[in-house]
Design an enzyme around this catalytic site. Structure first.
Site, PDB file in Angstrom:
ATOM      1  N   HIS A   1       0.832  -1.218   0.000  1.00  0.00           N
ATOM      2  CA  HIS A   1       0.000   0.000   0.000  1.00  0.00           C
ATOM      3  C   HIS A   1       0.866   1.268   0.000  1.00  0.00           C
ATOM      4  CE1 HIS A   1      -3.946  -1.997   0.929  1.00  0.00           C
ATOM      5  NE2 HIS A   1      -3.145  -2.916   1.424  1.00  0.00           N
TER       6      HIS A   1
ATOM      7  N   ASN B   1     -10.387  -2.732   2.727  1.00  0.00           N
ATOM      8  CA  ASN B   1     -10.105  -2.740   1.289  1.00  0.00           C
ATOM      9  C   ASN B   1     -11.399  -2.442   0.530  1.00  0.00           C
ATOM     10  OD1 ASN B   1      -7.357  -3.301   1.301  1.00  0.00           O
ATOM     11  ND2 ASN B   1      -7.629  -5.512   1.157  1.00  0.00           N
TER      12      ASN B   1
HETATM   13  C1  HEM Z   1      -1.735 -11.215   7.305  1.00  0.00           C
HETATM   14  C2  HEM Z   1      -2.344 -10.300   6.541  1.00  0.00           C
HETATM   15  C3  HEM Z   1      -1.856  -8.881   6.397  1.00  0.00           C
HETATM   16  C4  HEM Z   1      -0.685  -8.318   6.804  1.00  0.00           C
HETATM   17  C5  HEM Z   1       0.482  -8.974   7.542  1.00  0.00           C
HETATM   18  C6  HEM Z   1      -0.723  -6.929   6.405  1.00  0.00           C
HETATM   19  C7  HEM Z   1       0.291  -6.021   6.626  1.00  0.00           C
HETATM   20  C8  HEM Z   1       0.290  -4.713   6.209  1.00  0.00           C
HETATM   21  C9  HEM Z   1       1.388  -3.803   6.365  1.00  0.00           C
HETATM   22  C10 HEM Z   1       2.720  -4.144   7.006  1.00  0.00           C
HETATM   23  C11 HEM Z   1       1.005  -2.606   5.864  1.00  0.00           C
HETATM   24  C12 HEM Z   1       1.824  -1.322   5.791  1.00  0.00           C
HETATM   25  C13 HEM Z   1       1.395  -0.414   6.895  1.00  0.00           C
HETATM   26  C14 HEM Z   1       2.251   0.822   7.033  1.00  0.00           C
HETATM   27  O1  HEM Z   1       3.433   0.801   6.690  1.00  0.00           O
HETATM   28  O2  HEM Z   1       1.719   1.840   7.527  1.00  0.00           O
HETATM   29  C15 HEM Z   1      -0.347  -2.753   5.391  1.00  0.00           C
HETATM   30  C16 HEM Z   1      -1.100  -1.750   4.849  1.00  0.00           C
HETATM   31  C17 HEM Z   1      -2.451  -1.867   4.612  1.00  0.00           C
HETATM   32  N1  HEM Z   1      -3.225  -3.009   4.708  1.00  0.00           N
HETATM   33 FE1  HEM Z   1      -2.577  -4.815   5.235  1.00  0.00          FE
HETATM   34  N2  HEM Z   1      -1.922  -6.668   5.780  1.00  0.00           N
HETATM   35  C18 HEM Z   1      -2.640  -7.841   5.759  1.00  0.00           C
HETATM   36  C19 HEM Z   1      -3.908  -7.996   5.240  1.00  0.00           C
HETATM   37  C20 HEM Z   1      -4.760  -6.964   4.940  1.00  0.00           C
HETATM   38  C21 HEM Z   1      -6.177  -7.073   4.735  1.00  0.00           C
HETATM   39  C22 HEM Z   1      -6.957  -8.376   4.816  1.00  0.00           C
HETATM   40  C23 HEM Z   1      -6.653  -5.811   4.521  1.00  0.00           C
HETATM   41  C24 HEM Z   1      -8.068  -5.344   4.292  1.00  0.00           C
HETATM   42  C25 HEM Z   1      -9.155  -5.974   4.707  1.00  0.00           C
HETATM   43  C26 HEM Z   1      -5.531  -4.909   4.552  1.00  0.00           C
HETATM   44  C27 HEM Z   1      -5.598  -3.538   4.376  1.00  0.00           C
HETATM   45  C28 HEM Z   1      -4.521  -2.685   4.408  1.00  0.00           C
HETATM   46  C29 HEM Z   1      -4.601  -1.271   4.111  1.00  0.00           C
HETATM   47  C30 HEM Z   1      -5.848  -0.494   3.743  1.00  0.00           C
HETATM   48  C31 HEM Z   1      -3.297  -0.763   4.238  1.00  0.00           C
HETATM   49  C32 HEM Z   1      -2.854   0.670   3.974  1.00  0.00           C
HETATM   50  C33 HEM Z   1      -2.993   1.515   5.212  1.00  0.00           C
HETATM   51  C34 HEM Z   1      -2.611   2.935   4.905  1.00  0.00           C
HETATM   52  O3  HEM Z   1      -3.300   3.572   4.079  1.00  0.00           O
HETATM   53  O4  HEM Z   1      -1.617   3.423   5.459  1.00  0.00           O
HETATM   54  N3  HEM Z   1      -4.397  -5.636   4.814  1.00  0.00           N
HETATM   55  N4  HEM Z   1      -0.754  -4.058   5.598  1.00  0.00           N
END
Ligand code: HEM
Length: 486
Positions: free
Chosen positions: A54, A127
């Site tokens: 992201h 999402n």
């Molecule tokens: C084991 C599953 C997942 C892991 C380990 C994971 C991990 C991460 C990580 C490390 C980030 C970066 C955050 C940052 O640097 O600020 C991120 C961002 C994000 N993830 Fe996940 N994620 C997973 C699943 C999901 C799922 C299922 C969704 C939605 C239902 C999701 C939605 C998001 C969103 C929207 C962001 C962006 C947040 C922003 O705008 O700063 N992720 N994720």
């Protein structure tokens, strides 16, 4: 108003910003020239790690308003009165691309919203798709690597992309959404947001429900087809950023209506799928949507880096009466986000203004010091908890009939079964209602998979044939036209 005076970072007024101290007029530079060194050293440190996923995103502030009474379901203060308003910040994003990548890439879109409530910050990190690719969290890094770059060629790689997905068929529901035109939304304004996961909300009597939250776009859903998205990726990679910023600047504020689906523990036991399975939706006919709020994005950030790049969302940032469920992917996310924020932004990331809870709300005596501590560090107050340091502790209603988990620590891999295809098939059948959408799904897959090896292509034909034989055949036909076999 007088123009600001130019200074170095120490505040010393500088009469000539471009002058450097030299020996003679053209000789080597002097180490004592703090102005030059200060300037170059700060420039050298301008970048922070980009988000591991992201990385490309756009954000805006807004306001959430309660439209319908929902206190029978949830006791959180920001939802306790119809008409109550809460300031929010939303960041939209693509997932796989780097910070400079194209906004119209085929990818899920992130939809993360921070609610600055009187009980702390609530982050809903959602999402634009109601399901996800995995339900075993240890697969996440493997899965993400296949969507990013090949370690040798540094290219996007259709072989590893489809090798992973066809080896892990619980992905098929999300992949079918991703390769429909929903995988290329026309803008951030014209897409929905979904919790995807099941969460647990409880009311002030301690009664709890499993819930799924939906943010439905008041602009309606609009999508691009594969070729439109591809052309925009070349002509205007920042298409969605421009669309969001300009619409808000022009006063055309986008809004979403918030709904919740609920399930009791008994209903969950009887459901034909597990509520902890992130690859499945709750059919709306069985679990109707109940409206509770609306939010509008009405204020652009003044500084992209300060407010959008430094925004730190985490599913673990919650408020009283809202809890995670035992969904294993959600449980893992509770760790991963704050972990990455500490790496990306530092131990005191919640002191950065965009992440800071409403002023005066944070009092945790021992959380002191650390890099970039800028909020006064709780002054002279004691830095430990003890009886001589009186503090108020707020209590909440305990949940009735709480979930009870028994058993030894057990390695468990939630392997795919024939059930995985059912909801993807239902989705494919629904697409028939929308002109050309079944054909676009087949076309979008064929264009992508035509870059893969024949053995991988064959696995992709089989994967989609299980969704629907007609879909598998259409993908096979067009793929072989695009990449004829020798
Ligand atoms: C084991 C599953 C997942 C892991 C380990 C994971 C991990 C991460 C990580 C490390 C980030 C970066 C955050 C940052 O640097 O600020 C991120 C961002 C994000 N993830 Fe996940 N994620 C997973 C699943 C999901 C799922 C299922 C969704 C939605 C239902 C999701 C939605 C998001 C969103 C929207 C962001 C962006 C947040 C922003 O705008 O700063 N992720 N994720």
């Amino acid at each position: 108003m007088a123009p600001p005076q130019f200074t170095n970072s120490n505040g010393q007024p500088i009469p000539e910003p471009f002058a450097t101290q030299r020996v003679g007029q053209h000789g080597p530079l002097l180490l004592q020239d703090f102005n030059l060194i200060d300037s170059l050293a700060h420039f050298d440190r301008e970048r922070i790690p980009e988000r591991v996923v992201h990385a490309k995103g756009s954000g805006a502030y807004g306001v959430f308003e309660v439209t319908d009474d929902i206190t029978d379901i949830v006791g959180s203060a920001f939802l306790d009165t119809v008409g109550k308003k809460t300031r929010i910040f939303t960041r939209f994003s693509t997932v796989g691309g780097e910070a400079g990548s194209a906004d119209t890439a085929r990818d899920p879109r992130g939809f993360a919203t921070k609610f600055y409530t009187e009980e702390g910050n609530l982050d809903l990190v959602y999402n634009n798709t109601p399901v996800f690719f995995i339900r075993d969290p240890s697969k996440f890094p493997h899965f993400i690597h296949t969507q990013k770059r090949n370690p040798e060629t540094h290219l996007k790689d259709a072989n590893m992309f489809w090798d992973y997905l066809t080896s892990n068929p619980e992905s098929v529901h999300q992949v079918s959404i991703l390769f429909s035109d929903r995988g290329t939304p026309a803008s951030y304004r014209e897409m929905n947001g979904y919790s995807g996961h099941t969460y647990k909300w409880s009311n002030k009597k301690g009664e709890w429900h499993y819930v799924q939250v939906h943010f439905i776009s008041d602009q309606g859903i609009k999508t691009l087809n594969n070729e439109e998205a591809g052309a925009l990726a070349g002509s205007n990679p920042d298409y969605a950023q421009e669309d969001l910023f300009k619409n808000i600047a022009a006063g055309n504020f986008p809004s979403w209506t918030a709904y919740v689906q609920t399930m009791t523990a008994e209903q969950a036991k009887a459901a034909p799928f597990s509520v902890f399975d992130l690859t499945k939706v709750w059919p709306h006919g069985d679990y109707p949507l109940r409206r509770f709020g609306k939010f509008t994005l009405n204020e652009n950030p003044k500084n992209y880096f300060a407010e959008v790049e430094q925004a730190a969302f985490s599913p673990a940032h919650t408020v009283p009466y809202m809890e995670p469920s035992a969904d294993p992917v959600l449980q893992s996310r509770l760790f991963s986000y704050s972990d990455t924020h500490r790496h990306r932004l530092g131990a005191n990331y919640t002191q950065i203004p965009v992440n800071c809870p409403v002023t005066g709300r944070v009092y945790n005596p021992h959380m002191r010091d650390g890099a970039m501590n800028v909020n006064g560090n709780l002054g002279a107050t004691p830095n430990y908890l003890a009886t001589s340091n009186p503090i108020e502790f707020r209590e909440y209603a305990l949940q009735e009939d709480q979930e009870v988990w028994h058993g030894a620590a057990t390695p468990f891999h939630w392997k795919a079964t024939d059930d995985e295809w059912k909801q993807a098939t239902a989705l494919y059948n629904v697409l028939k209602k929308y002109p050309n959408q079944q054909a676009h799904l087949a076309h979008n897959v064929a264009v992508h998979v035509s870059a893969a090896d024949a053995s991988i292509q064959d696995r992709v034909f089989e994967y989609f044939t299980k969704v629907h034989p007609e879909l598998g055949a259409a993908i096979r036909k067009e793929t072989l036209e695009l990449s004829p076999r020798k």
